[in-house]
Design a protein around this motif. Sequence first.
Motif, short mmCIF file in Angstrom:
data_model
loop_
_atom_site.label_atom_id
_atom_site.label_comp_id
_atom_site.label_asym_id
_atom_site.label_seq_id
_atom_site.Cartn_x
_atom_site.Cartn_y
_atom_site.Cartn_z
N SER A 17 1.33 -0.80 -0.24
CA SER A 17 0.70 -0.03 0.18
C SER A 17 0.76 1.35 -0.70
O SER A 17 2.22 1.08 0.25
CB SER A 17 -1.13 0.46 0.83
OG SER A 17 -0.53 0.23 1.97
N ALA A 18 0.10 2.20 -0.10
CA ALA A 18 0.97 3.55 -0.01
C ALA A 18 1.88 3.79 1.31
O ALA A 18 3.10 4.12 1.51
CB ALA A 18 -0.21 5.21 -0.82
N ALA A 19 0.64 3.61 2.25
CA ALA A 19 0.85 3.88 3.08
C ALA A 19 2.25 2.23 4.09
O ALA A 19 3.52 3.21 4.79
CB ALA A 19 0.10 3.21 4.64
N ALA A 20 2.28 1.71 3.09
CA ALA A 20 3.71 0.67 3.49
C ALA A 20 5.04 0.99 2.74
O ALA A 20 5.68 0.96 2.96
CB ALA A 20 3.40 -0.86 3.05
N LEU A 21 4.96 1.94 2.07
CA LEU A 21 5.83 2.37 0.79
C LEU A 21 6.51 3.82 1.40
O LEU A 21 7.50 3.91 2.04
CB LEU A 21 5.37 3.31 -0.48
CG LEU A 21 4.99 2.32 -1.84
CD1 LEU A 21 4.11 2.47 -2.56
CD2 LEU A 21 6.10 1.15 -1.99
N LEU A 22 5.20 4.58 2.94
CA LEU A 22 5.45 5.45 2.91
C LEU A 22 6.66 4.81 4.77
O LEU A 22 7.25 5.45 4.57
CB LEU A 22 4.45 6.53 3.84
CG LEU A 22 4.72 7.77 4.20
CD1 LEU A 22 5.71 8.30 4.07
CD2 LEU A 22 3.53 7.97 5.22
N ASP A 23 6.24 3.88 4.88
CA ASP A 23 6.75 3.29 6.48
C ASP A 23 8.29 2.97 6.07
O ASP A 23 9.35 3.47 6.40
CB ASP A 23 6.17 2.40 6.87
CG ASP A 23 6.66 1.95 7.70
OD1 ASP A 23 6.97 2.29 8.89
OD2 ASP A 23 7.36 0.66 7.50
N PHE A 24 8.28 2.04 4.45
CA PHE A 24 9.39 2.11 3.87
C PHE A 24 10.77 2.88 3.89
O PHE A 24 12.10 3.32 4.43
CB PHE A 24 10.01 1.66 2.80
CG PHE A 24 10.32 1.13 1.72
CD1 PHE A 24 11.38 -0.17 2.00
CD2 PHE A 24 11.23 2.03 1.42
CE1 PHE A 24 12.99 0.02 1.76
CE2 PHE A 24 12.08 1.84 0.55
CZ PHE A 24 13.39 0.86 0.36
N ALA A 25 10.05 4.27 3.09
CA ALA A 25 10.84 5.14 2.85
C ALA A 25 11.10 5.96 4.11
O ALA A 25 12.32 6.47 4.51
CB ALA A 25 9.82 6.60 2.05
N LEU A 26 10.69 5.97 5.00
CA LEU A 26 10.58 6.68 6.46
C LEU A 26 11.73 5.93 6.62
O LEU A 26 12.71 7.09 7.98
CB LEU A 26 9.21 7.34 7.47
CG LEU A 26 8.56 8.03 6.74
CD1 LEU A 26 6.96 8.05 7.70
CD2 LEU A 26 8.86 9.49 7.16
N ARG A 27 11.90 4.52 7.53
CA ARG A 27 12.58 4.04 8.28
C ARG A 27 13.90 4.39 7.16
O ARG A 27 15.12 4.04 7.62
CB ARG A 27 12.35 2.40 7.69
CG ARG A 27 10.89 1.85 9.43
CD ARG A 27 11.21 0.53 8.54
NE ARG A 27 9.65 0.54 9.86
CZ ARG A 27 9.31 0.16 10.80
NH1 ARG A 27 10.12 -0.52 11.23
NH2 ARG A 27 8.12 -0.57 11.69
#
Length: 177
Positions: A17-27
């Motif tokens: 999901s877009a939320a999972a992609l954001l989590d990856f990008a932030l980490r």
Amino acid sequence: MSAPAYTPEPVLAGGPSAAALLDFALRTAADAAVVGSLPLDPQGRTWIRLDGPGGSEAWLIGWPPGTGTGWHDHADSRGAFATARGSLTEHSLAVRLPSEGWQSLQLAPDLDRTRSLGAGTGRAFGEHHVHEVLNESPAEHAISVHAYYPPLPLIRRYSRTGPLLALEHVERPADWQ
């Protein structure tokens, strides 16, 4: 280059999901070793491809002072990006544009959105999101992490003159990989 290990949310048949992609990008943006591995060029943007979650495409990007992307979209890919160092500005349109069948559009008033994304912040977006990303600093490099799913099939580039948005050209993966 591999991004830091973490436990991702389950990947659905439709990919992360877009939320999972954001989590990856932030980490990833918080991982000093990954961010420090990017060679910086004072004249132009630099990038390294990363292993994104669930078959996504991911990039670590360096932004010299005063550089930007120009107006573009990511076609049918959803995505996210996070700033690791410095600050980026995103200008976007608060409307979903038709994905094909037009060369120029007269935009209605009040569609423009601007957000500043300092280190440690990011944002996710859906398909056909039209935006431009800029490092407006006169002196400081910025670094960011971007992730897209499905992997980018193309990028449409636009020119913008006031309310007129015009499709200029289409880039395919061979143009940037």
